[in-house]
Design an enzyme around this catalytic site. Structure first.
Site, PDB file in Angstrom:
ATOM      1  N   TYR A 142     -11.538  11.869   3.374  1.00 57.59           N
ATOM      2  CA  TYR A 142     -12.092  11.995   4.724  1.00 57.59           C
ATOM      3  C   TYR A 142     -12.849  13.298   4.920  1.00 57.59           C
ATOM      4  CZ  TYR A 142      -9.971   7.884   6.864  1.00 57.59           C
ATOM      5  OH  TYR A 142      -9.657   6.596   7.213  1.00 57.59           O
ATOM      6  N   LYS A 193      -3.137   6.775  -7.117  1.00 57.23           N
ATOM      7  CA  LYS A 193      -3.819   6.067  -8.207  1.00 57.23           C
ATOM      8  C   LYS A 193      -3.997   7.044  -9.368  1.00 57.23           C
ATOM      9  CE  LYS A 193      -5.978   2.591  -8.537  1.00 57.23           C
ATOM     10  NZ  LYS A 193      -5.635   1.402  -9.365  1.00 57.23           N
ATOM     11  N   ASP A 226      -2.333   0.393  -5.307  1.00 57.29           N
ATOM     12  CA  ASP A 226      -2.693  -1.033  -5.240  1.00 57.29           C
ATOM     13  C   ASP A 226      -1.435  -1.906  -5.339  1.00 57.29           C
ATOM     14  OD1 ASP A 226      -2.416  -0.191  -7.900  1.00 57.29           O
ATOM     15  OD2 ASP A 226      -3.987  -1.497  -8.675  1.00 57.29           O
ATOM     16  N   ASP A 250      -4.638   5.133   5.467  1.00 57.11           N
ATOM     17  CA  ASP A 250      -5.411   4.383   6.461  1.00 57.11           C
ATOM     18  C   ASP A 250      -5.277   2.891   6.185  1.00 57.11           C
ATOM     19  OD1 ASP A 250      -7.319   3.972   8.560  1.00 57.11           O
ATOM     20  OD2 ASP A 250      -8.826   3.604   7.007  1.00 57.11           O
ATOM     21  N   ASP A 254      -2.676  -0.166   8.188  1.00 55.01           N
ATOM     22  CA  ASP A 254      -3.184  -1.384   8.832  1.00 55.01           C
ATOM     23  C   ASP A 254      -2.464  -2.605   8.269  1.00 55.01           C
ATOM     24  OD1 ASP A 254      -5.134  -0.064  10.383  1.00 55.01           O
ATOM     25  OD2 ASP A 254      -6.585  -1.672  10.047  1.00 55.01           O
TER      26      ASP A 254
END
Ligand code: IPM
Ligand code: MG
Length: 369
Positions: A142, A193, A226, A250, A254
């Site tokens: 970000y 990751k 993932d 983020d 969701d």
């Protein structure tokens, strides 16, 4: 009796409607003399662009820095789709997060018993779900520089986002994860990751080292982000606290929201480091956005914002009993069968934003009588 200084930033779209329900709760607590909330309201996002040409003025930022807590609604909408990137509505929120150094974003995903059927997942997977996504909020993709689109010599364009994390940034969020886990089920999954990203490699190392030094009593698992996304829908109840970087947080939050029935249910708290008096700067906001398609129609679910205020009671005002009662009031209201459109189910009563707010307030009045 303590006096608290609150800055309300309703923002755009449904942010305005859902914040109005919190204002009624504030009036209730003031009347009950549980605490004295001194409230200032200001513009942010598109509303601030329209009036001042910027999504967050320096004056509003200064007020946010002074406040004991900021309550934020939502920003953005099609009206501002074409404003320059630097002053888009979201930039106001990002500046607040960054300038107040709100590095720890707590996003609890709790499936209220009455909503176990509202999730797209089968009841047995979500019933009783209580997980917490802890998102690093002031670093990573970000905010990393360079962040740009440049035109190459051959006329082609090249876009760059940069993901940066330092030891200190990872260590401080890991410490929050361990602290929170100790008050919960004692389990932390750190998602990154490391198989493709250097920031993932460092994240993994620093979380491991921090756990060795300060993670007593906490079970630590490392998980690829993932795989974490997949496990969240395969068997969400295996998790307790998930800690991850800004971008993964983020996305995973969701996803977690839908486990609870609707994005309209998920509150969040963004906290800074404690100052010399042990107080943290704090901003509370629903995880959902401004939902321009239903804005101004009294359709929005106010629960995420009301529950965000509940988190403010818990984390900023030390009103844990009131926070518990407010959560109970939400749960009871749902159990009575009241539903906004986003969580509507067969044989339930569909209500609008203000009816849902009134019902929760009445329930709270009953519980505190
Ligand atoms: C969130 C939102 C924000 C984010 C947007 C509005 C900038 O999606 O809080 O999750 O990406 O952080
Ligand atoms: Mg988001």
């Amino acid at each position: 009796m303590s006096t608290f200084n609150l800055l309300l930033l309703p923002g755009d779209g449904i942010g305005v409607e859902v914040m109005a329900e919190v204002e009624r709760l504030l009036a209730f607590f003031n009347k009950k003399s549980k605490a004295k909330f001194e409230v200032t309201t200001d513009l942010v996002g598109g509303a601030a662009i329209d009036k001042y040409g910027t999504p967050l003025t320096d004056e509003t930022l200064a007020k946010a820095k002074q406040a004991d807590a900021v309550l934020f609604g939502s920003v953005g909408g099609p009206k501002w789709d074409n404003v320059p990137y630097e002053i888009r509505p979201e930039a106001g929120l990002l500046r607040l997060r960054r300038e107040l150094d709100l590095f720890a974003n707590l996003r609890p995903a709790i499936c209220y018993p009455a909503l176990a059927e509202a999730s797209t997942l089968k009841r047995e997977y979500v019933e009783g779900l209580d997980i917490l996504i802890l998102r690093e909020l002031t670093g990573g993709t970000y905010f990393g520089e360079p962040k740009e689109i440049v035109t190459l010599e051959n006329g082609e364009k090249r876009a760059v986002d940069t993901t940066i994390y330092t030891t200190h940034e990872i260590e401080r969020i890991a410490l929050v994860a361990f602290d929170l886990a100790r008050k919960r089920k004692g389990k932390v999954h750190s998602a990154e990751k490391r198989n493709v990203m250097k920031t993932g490699v460092l994240w993994n190392q620093v979380v491991t080292e921090t756990h060795k030094k300060y993670g007593q009593g906490v079970e630590l698992h490392h998980i690829l982000a993932d795989n974490c996304a997949m496990q969240l829908v395969r068997n969400p109840k295996q998790f307790d606290v998930i800690v991850c970087d800004n971008l993964f947080g983020d996305i995973l939050s969701d996803e977690a929201a839908m486990l609870t029935g609707s994005l309209g249910m998920l509150p969040s708290a963004s906290l800074g480091a404690p100052d010399e008096n042990g107080r943290r700067k704090a901003l509370y906001e629903p995880v959902h956005g401004s939902a321009p398609d239903i804005a101004g129609q009294n359709k929005a679910n106010p629960i995420a914002t009301i529950a965000s205020f509940g988190m403010a009671l818990r984390y900023s005002f030390d009103m844990v009993r009131e926070a518990d009662l407010l959560d109970q009031a939400i749960s009871n209201t749902l159990a009575r069968g009241l539903r906004t459109a986003d969580i509507m189910q067969p044989n339930m009563r569909e209500v609008g934003t203000s009816e849902m707010g009134s019902a929760i307030l009445e329930e709270l009045e009953r519980l505190t009588a």
